[in-house]
Each structure stands twice: as C-alpha cells, then as structure tokens.
Scaffold this active site. Structure first.
Site, short mmCIF file in Angstrom:
data_model
loop_
_atom_site.label_atom_id
_atom_site.label_comp_id
_atom_site.label_asym_id
_atom_site.label_seq_id
_atom_site.Cartn_x
_atom_site.Cartn_y
_atom_site.Cartn_z
N GLY A 79 -7.14 5.68 5.42
CA GLY A 79 -6.64 6.42 4.27
C GLY A 79 -7.06 7.88 4.31
O GLY A 79 -8.10 8.23 4.88
N GLU A 103 -14.18 -5.29 10.08
CA GLU A 103 -12.82 -5.03 10.55
C GLU A 103 -12.71 -3.57 10.97
O GLU A 103 -13.60 -2.76 10.72
CB GLU A 103 -11.79 -5.35 9.47
N ARG A 140 -11.35 3.66 11.76
CA ARG A 140 -12.46 3.51 10.82
C ARG A 140 -12.99 2.10 10.95
O ARG A 140 -12.24 1.12 10.82
CB ARG A 140 -12.01 3.75 9.38
N TYR A 177 -9.55 2.82 -5.18
CA TYR A 177 -8.60 3.87 -5.58
C TYR A 177 -8.65 4.23 -7.07
O TYR A 177 -7.82 5.00 -7.53
CB TYR A 177 -7.18 3.44 -5.20
N SER A 196 -6.85 -2.38 2.26
CA SER A 196 -7.12 -1.88 0.92
C SER A 196 -7.74 -2.93 -0.01
O SER A 196 -7.73 -2.77 -1.22
CB SER A 196 -5.83 -1.33 0.26
N ASP A 250 -15.44 -0.79 9.55
CA ASP A 250 -16.14 -1.23 8.35
C ASP A 250 -17.22 -2.23 8.73
O ASP A 250 -16.95 -3.21 9.43
CB ASP A 250 -15.16 -1.86 7.36
N ASN A 257 -9.83 -0.30 11.04
CA ASN A 257 -8.57 0.22 10.52
C ASN A 257 -8.05 1.32 11.44
O ASN A 257 -8.79 2.27 11.73
CB ASN A 257 -8.80 0.77 9.10
N GLU A 279 0.81 -1.22 0.00
CA GLU A 279 0.00 0.00 0.00
C GLU A 279 0.85 1.27 0.00
O GLU A 279 0.39 2.34 0.37
CB GLU A 279 -0.94 -0.01 1.21
#
Length: 327
Positions: free
Chosen positions: A292, A286, A271, A232, A162, A273, A288, A26
């Site tokens: 990002g 999960e 964050r 992305y 990602s 999810d 994070n 990443e």
C-alpha cells in the site's frame, strides 16, 4: 545492505502509467495508493497518468505505451501475477516482481512452503479449501486442527490482503464463525498457529544495487489485531518507525525479511510481515508484492524513516523498470 542515495536524474521524456482501482475488495485502498504514487511522481518531474485495469487499458497501452507501469492495484488484480503476465504479452515493463514470483507470493500456503524449504521460520499451518472442509465434515476437521495446532489460531484467506476475512481465534467455539467469515473472501482458508508478539513490517527495495531493507515498522493496533479497520481507519493503530527493537533483534528481523524476499525470487520492492516474540525470535507471516501507498501504509512510513524521499524512490524504480527488457 545500506540504502543507496536516491536523487535520480529524471529522464526528461520519462512517462509512467500508474494502474489503480480494479474490482477486488481493496479497490478503494488501491485508488488512494494510486493517487499518492501519481502525486509523488509528478512532484519530482515525472510525466505520469493513472488508469484503471479495465477494458480501456489494453487499447491505451497499444496506442500510447508508457516507458513503464507502476502497479498500485491491491488484491488479486495487482498481486496474483495475471495482470503482470498480460503486461509481459504487451511488451510493457513494470515496477515490481514478475508474474511467476508474484503468483507464488500471492498464494500464502505456497509461499510458506518455500519458507520452510529455505529454513525461514513461519507458523505451522494447514490450508483448507471450502469443498474439502464440507466433504470431510466441518466439526471433525476443526477438532483435528485444534488438536494439532492448539489455540490461539489465526484464520485468514489463503489469497488476499488488507486483513480482510482474517480473525484471531482464542476459543474453539469461535472457530466455525471465523471459517465462515474467511470463506466469504476466498475459497481456501489458511489456518495457522497464532504467534503472540509484536507485529513488524519490513519493506525491501532494490534500486539497482541489490536488495536492502528499510527500517522495520512496528504496528500497535488498539484492539490487538491488525485487521482492515485497524489498517485504514485513523486512530485505531499506532506505528513506530523505526520499530522499538534492540539492535540485535532488528538485525535478525531484517535478515529474515531479506531471506523471504529472495527465496520467493522477488525484485524491485516487497513488504514482509513478521511477528517478533517476547524472546526476540522472528517468524514470517506473509509477503506483499504490491504494498500500500496510502497515508497509513507501511512502505511510505519506512521510506520516511530511512531518510529517503518517496517520489525519488518511486522514480528510481520506474527508471529501472523502463530499462529492463519487457517480459
């Protein structure tokens, strides 16, 4: 909790070092995140520089230590807790969860075990190291997985982000290839029951008055899977901030995300999810710890949806870290 006001009186001498790059898959995303964080800090008057996490980092920290570090590294370098442990050794404070809680969140099976302990819904799963997968016989293991968890399944690296190495398996014949693809990114595969529904991300912040959730962001990938390309590549995903959820469902999503953040012992930001089923039930996939910060990243979208300024939010986090005892 309601989002507090962000309009910090920036310390005239506040110095922040943004770490970005690294050697993970990443790296490119991290560099984009780092540049955006750097620009946002400078826009509100904070003196900031950016470095990679390489051989030059420790000498730089020793010769000219910043007031705080903002970790914009993704993948293992920024999220598995190891770099945070080194910063602790150097006595340099940083934004984000500490080494222990980062390590826990980074390993998805360990994090999911915590969710189960705290009664936080998460899809049923099995974690398979590559060695055990081979030793026990791939065909027999995969047959047992399908018998137990059913189809469809989600296969993804136990450690990683990602969407790299992740695949949805709707037919048992596709499972071996999905496992091979996953093992290209990690030695352990996490196989979990795939939950049909709406992808939602909830960003959690704590600017000094306790954790609060920003508006949930709904994710609609054009191919139905929020993989690396969908995350992305412009045009492959549509986002809705705030998410198109009923008030009741949105409140439940926020409550569940906050519970996940706190169960893992996180601080500053994360964050979470989740998937929201057609029945309005939510389940955590999960968490994070180094979200990002690119132009298509979810936390900045949520900041904007919450009526906040990204530079001011980051500055508040940096100022909070700078006043926190290192280590």
């Amino acid at each position: 909790m309601t989002a507090p006001s962000t309009s910090p009186a920036v310390r005239a001498d506040l110095r922040c070092l943004v770490l970005a790059g690294g050697l993970s898959y990443e790296r490119d995303v991290s560099l984009r995140s780092g540049r955006r964080v750097l620009d946002a800090l400078r826009a509100v008057g904070v003196e900031a520089d950016m470095l990679d996490a390489d051989i030059a980092l420790l000498p730089a920290l020793k010769s000219d230590p910043p007031d705080a570090v903002f970790i914009a590294l993704h993948g293992s370098t920024g999220e598995d807790g190891s770099l945070r442990g080194v910063l602790d050794l150097c006595g340099v404070p940083y934004v984000g969860p500490d080494a222990r809680s980062s390590r826990l969140a980074w390993d998805k099976p360990s994090a999911k075990a915590v969710f189960v302990e705290y009664g936080i819904p998460t899809p049923e799963w099995v974690a398979l190291p590559h060695d055990r997968f081979s030793e026990l016989g791939a065909v027999a293991v995969l047959e047992r997985i399908v018998d137990r968890l059913g189809l469809p399944l989600m296969v993804k690296p136990a450690q990683g982000g990602s969407g790299l190495g992740a695949a949805v398996v709707r037919d048992a014949s596709a499972l071996p290839a999905a496992m091979v693809g996953c093992f290209a990114y990690d030695q352990t595969a996490l196989v979990e029951r795939y939950v049909e529904g709406v992808d939602v991300a909830v960003s959690i912040l704590d600017l000094g008055e306790g954790p609060f959730a920003l508006p949930p962001v709904e994710i609609v990938p054009s191919n139905g899977v929020y993989d690396y390309a969908a995350r992305y590549t412009a045009g492959l995903t549509t986002w809705h901030a705030p998410a198109r959820l009923s008030a009741e469902t949105s409140a439940q999503v926020v409550k569940t995300a906050l519970a996940a953040h706190q169960a893992l012992g996180l601080r500053d930001m994360s964050r979470v999810d989740l998937i929201v089923t057609p029945a309005g039930e939510c389940t955590v996939l999960e968490v994070n710890v180094s979200p990002g910060m690119t132009e298509t990243s979810l936390l900045p979208m949520a900041v904007q949806a919450g009526g906040l300024d990204l530079g001011e939010v980051i500055t508040r986090l940096v100022m909070r870290a700078a006043t926190r005892p290192a280590g």
